[in-house]
Design an enzyme around this catalytic site. Sequence first.
Site, PDB file in Angstrom:
ATOM      1  N   CYS A 142       0.945  -9.936  67.074  1.00 40.93           N
ATOM      2  CA  CYS A 142      -0.302  -9.865  66.325  1.00 40.93           C
ATOM      3  C   CYS A 142      -0.977  -8.503  66.513  1.00 40.93           C
ATOM      4  O   CYS A 142      -1.926  -8.361  67.287  1.00 40.93           O
ATOM      5  CB  CYS A 142      -1.274 -10.975  66.680  1.00 40.93           C
ATOM      6  SG  CYS A 142      -2.547 -11.073  65.402  1.00 40.93           S
ATOM      7  N   CYS A 169      -1.856 -11.376  59.422  1.00 41.54           N
ATOM      8  CA  CYS A 169      -2.743 -11.016  60.520  1.00 41.54           C
ATOM      9  C   CYS A 169      -4.193 -11.174  60.046  1.00 41.54           C
ATOM     10  O   CYS A 169      -4.679 -10.337  59.275  1.00 41.54           O
ATOM     11  CB  CYS A 169      -2.443  -9.568  60.911  1.00 41.54           C
ATOM     12  SG  CYS A 169      -3.286  -9.124  62.410  1.00 41.54           S
TER      13      CYS A 169
HETATM   14  P1  FAD Z   1       5.993 -18.095  72.006  1.00 42.21           P
HETATM   15  O1  FAD Z   1       5.153 -18.993  71.168  1.00 42.21           O
HETATM   16  O2  FAD Z   1       5.320 -17.172  72.959  1.00 42.21           O
HETATM   17  O3  FAD Z   1       7.041 -19.009  72.753  1.00 42.21           O
HETATM   18  C1  FAD Z   1       8.079 -18.519  73.578  1.00 42.21           C
HETATM   19  C2  FAD Z   1       8.499 -19.650  74.509  1.00 42.21           C
HETATM   20  O4  FAD Z   1       9.698 -19.301  75.181  1.00 42.21           O
HETATM   21  C3  FAD Z   1       7.446 -19.944  75.567  1.00 42.21           C
HETATM   22  O5  FAD Z   1       7.095 -21.299  75.517  1.00 42.21           O
HETATM   23  C4  FAD Z   1       8.125 -19.547  76.869  1.00 42.21           C
HETATM   24  O6  FAD Z   1       7.741 -20.378  77.960  1.00 42.21           O
HETATM   25  C5  FAD Z   1       9.594 -19.737  76.532  1.00 42.21           C
HETATM   26  N1  FAD Z   1      10.492 -18.904  77.341  1.00 42.21           N
HETATM   27  C6  FAD Z   1      10.294 -17.641  77.761  1.00 42.21           C
HETATM   28  N2  FAD Z   1      11.353 -17.229  78.487  1.00 42.21           N
HETATM   29  C7  FAD Z   1      12.234 -18.255  78.496  1.00 42.21           C
HETATM   30  C8  FAD Z   1      13.513 -18.435  79.091  1.00 42.21           C
HETATM   31  N3  FAD Z   1      14.114 -17.474  79.811  1.00 42.21           N
HETATM   32  N4  FAD Z   1      14.147 -19.618  78.918  1.00 42.21           N
HETATM   33  C9  FAD Z   1      13.572 -20.610  78.186  1.00 42.21           C
HETATM   34  N5  FAD Z   1      12.346 -20.488  77.614  1.00 42.21           N
HETATM   35  C10 FAD Z   1      11.699 -19.321  77.770  1.00 42.21           C
HETATM   36  N6  FAD Z   1      -0.042 -15.021  65.142  1.00 42.21           N
HETATM   37  C11 FAD Z   1      -0.526 -15.317  63.904  1.00 42.21           C
HETATM   38  O7  FAD Z   1       0.232 -15.722  63.040  1.00 42.21           O
HETATM   39  N7  FAD Z   1      -1.842 -15.211  63.603  1.00 42.21           N
HETATM   40  C12 FAD Z   1      -2.746 -14.811  64.522  1.00 42.21           C
HETATM   41  O8  FAD Z   1      -3.941 -14.748  64.226  1.00 42.21           O
HETATM   42  C13 FAD Z   1      -2.290 -14.498  65.829  1.00 42.21           C
HETATM   43  N8  FAD Z   1      -3.158 -14.087  66.777  1.00 42.21           N
HETATM   44  C14 FAD Z   1      -2.721 -13.892  68.054  1.00 42.21           C
HETATM   45  C15 FAD Z   1      -3.649 -13.563  69.019  1.00 42.21           C
HETATM   46  C16 FAD Z   1      -3.262 -13.390  70.333  1.00 42.21           C
HETATM   47  C17 FAD Z   1      -4.291 -13.038  71.366  1.00 42.21           C
HETATM   48  C18 FAD Z   1      -1.896 -13.578  70.689  1.00 42.21           C
HETATM   49  C19 FAD Z   1      -1.458 -13.448  72.130  1.00 42.21           C
HETATM   50  C20 FAD Z   1      -0.962 -13.880  69.727  1.00 42.21           C
HETATM   51  C21 FAD Z   1      -1.364 -14.036  68.393  1.00 42.21           C
HETATM   52  N9  FAD Z   1      -0.439 -14.349  67.380  1.00 42.21           N
HETATM   53  C22 FAD Z   1      -0.896 -14.612  66.110  1.00 42.21           C
HETATM   54  C23 FAD Z   1       1.010 -14.236  67.633  1.00 42.21           C
HETATM   55  C24 FAD Z   1       1.725 -15.571  67.822  1.00 42.21           C
HETATM   56  O9  FAD Z   1       1.069 -16.349  68.776  1.00 42.21           O
HETATM   57  C25 FAD Z   1       3.164 -15.317  68.239  1.00 42.21           C
HETATM   58  O10 FAD Z   1       3.745 -14.413  67.336  1.00 42.21           O
HETATM   59  C26 FAD Z   1       3.979 -16.616  68.257  1.00 42.21           C
HETATM   60  O11 FAD Z   1       3.481 -17.461  69.249  1.00 42.21           O
HETATM   61  C27 FAD Z   1       5.456 -16.311  68.485  1.00 42.21           C
HETATM   62  O12 FAD Z   1       6.174 -17.488  68.706  1.00 42.21           O
HETATM   63  P2  FAD Z   1       7.471 -17.487  69.667  1.00 42.21           P
HETATM   64  O13 FAD Z   1       7.987 -18.867  69.671  1.00 42.21           O
HETATM   65  O14 FAD Z   1       8.357 -16.371  69.310  1.00 42.21           O
HETATM   66  O15 FAD Z   1       6.872 -17.145  71.097  1.00 42.21           O
END
Ligand code: FAD
Length: 561
Positions: free
Chosen positions: A312, A491
């Site tokens: 983000c 965003c």
């Molecule tokens: P995550 O949701 O972070 O999940 C990754 C998972 O993998 C976690 O549960 C973790 O525990 C697990 N993991 C890590 N390592 C391992 C391992 N070795 N083995 C097994 N599991 C593991 N997005 C928007 O669309 N709109 C917004 O307004 C927005 N605002 C944001 C504001 C902030 C402050 C933040 C921090 C993020 C924001 N985002 C926003 C971004 C969004 O939250 C992320 O892009 C999204 O969560 C990505 O999803 P993901 O599954 O890739 O990662």
Amino acid sequence: MSFRPLTPDFAISPQLSVADVNAAASQGFRTIICARPDGEGAGQTPAAEIEQAARCRGLDFVAIPVRSGASPDDSAVAAMNAALKQMPGPVLGYCQSGNRAARLWALTQMGSLSKDAILMAGRAAGIDLSTLGDRLDTASHSAQDSSGKASSRRFNIVIAGGGAAGLSTAASILKRRPNVSVAIIEPSTSHYYQPGWTLVGGGVFTPEQTRRSEEKLIPSGATWIRQSVTAFQPDAREVVLDDGTALSYDILIVATGLSLDWAGIAGLPETLGKNGVTSNYRYDLAPYTWQLVQGLSRGTALFTQPPMPIKCAGAPQKAMYLSCDAWRRRGVLKDISVEFDTTTPALFGVAAYVPALMNYIERYGIDLRLRSKLIAVDGPQRIATFERVTDNGTTQVQRSFDMLHVVPPQVAPDVVKNSPLAGADGFVSVDPATLRHTTFADVFALGDVAGTSNAKTAAAVRKQAPVVAVNVLAALDGKAPVAIYDGYGACPLTVERGRIVLAEFAYGGKLEPSLPLWLLRGTEPTRLAWFLKEKVMPPLYWHGMLRGHELMVAPQKAPGA
Ligand code: FAD
């Protein structure tokens, strides 16, 4: 009537009467599950009467009838799984003798109990569950023993990471093909709606609104393995877990997100959460942002943004605008000097949104410092050190502060970076359209860990998950990818409380508005976009995206598919 417990949360009973329902309510049961079709025997109380009595006593009720003598089929097991996840416990299951209710229960427990533990629970309730035979040890379904260790080693699909991307993709796959075996490897017992943290830091949401139990979000039919992946071995089609065991797969989906490198800024880890140093990038720190904003009436507030890629990319600015708006409303903004230090060469990566954001930079009187990188923080002295690129090279600048909102550098997780799956930048090397690995055809990646150039957002995940789901199922069938992702990400820039500049764009910065421009013009601040962010997106996330409901994100067909 005596109810026979298999666990503290689940008991069985022979056919219930209305009086038995009252007894069950008095004993504290909160849900009744009927596993018997109506009309099997003379004197059998119809399920509707049991339901009515249950509801009168405030109990939930669900009927999952299984024919006498038949083994529960997959749809009955899925229904039982959903009921046990969604209905309050303790749960009382009944049929003619209790046997069918116990068998249904047993077939839902393979994701959390070992076969021995299931058989023992049955014996304690007087039921011989060994008659379920290989359905209890079928390799394609099983999961953890009571210590949380993986007891079965092979799944059709293994998903590394049960965050936004892992959960949505698992749900989208199981919606399409419920009988495929899916393991989600995820160490955390909580899942966070990270987009909500901006609103926690802005005093709009409570932290609790952004957190749910992981267990409740694991899609029905998937097996949760509560561990971390410590190594990817794509040549052997295996992942290694932190207890040293390995899981093998037909298809692997990497969805581990990215790593926040707090230690990449000298002195930062020691001072986070105190000395006026905060970050909306952590669940426990976002409330401190709001606390600092409320406490500040004069002085200097610094907001920082590290090098790309970050998740983000607008979030560093969002924290700043909401803080400025709060100070403006309190009438103290004029006494606070606000500075935005970003390592990027422009305020935002897509030029179309910059004019609207610049209006707010000017309105709030923010000192915008481009190409300025936070490299060190001295918390006790309240001094931040920046490395700034100027026409004459780089210089170091020290700034004192009363409040410092830091966004940490963000990198690929070590387990990915050090694996054969990584591209040059450390993230998983995938085709940007099909999200399939560039070398290993049985590996896919999505979400923040994917080495693609889209905005790393949950909005991107919402579009990627259905694409990966259909391409993974095609790969299981030995077919080429059938869907493509266009690089969409969004965003919502919270420029003031009540208004948002909603940036929506695909690969190459191509504007990709979801709604017609007459309704919502993303390049301008609008109230509708704020309404979507505050009221619509959270339920859409929890109940739509994570459950595999693909609203307005039908996967786009690959050419020739
Ligand atoms: P995550 O949701 O972070 O999940 C990754 C998972 O993998 C976690 O549960 C973790 O525990 C697990 N993991 C890590 N390592 C391992 C391992 N070795 N083995 C097994 N599991 C593991 N997005 C928007 O669309 N709109 C917004 O307004 C927005 N605002 C944001 C504001 C902030 C402050 C933040 C921090 C993020 C924001 N985002 C926003 C971004 C969004 O939250 C992320 O892009 C999204 O969560 C990505 O999803 P993901 O599954 O890739 O990662």
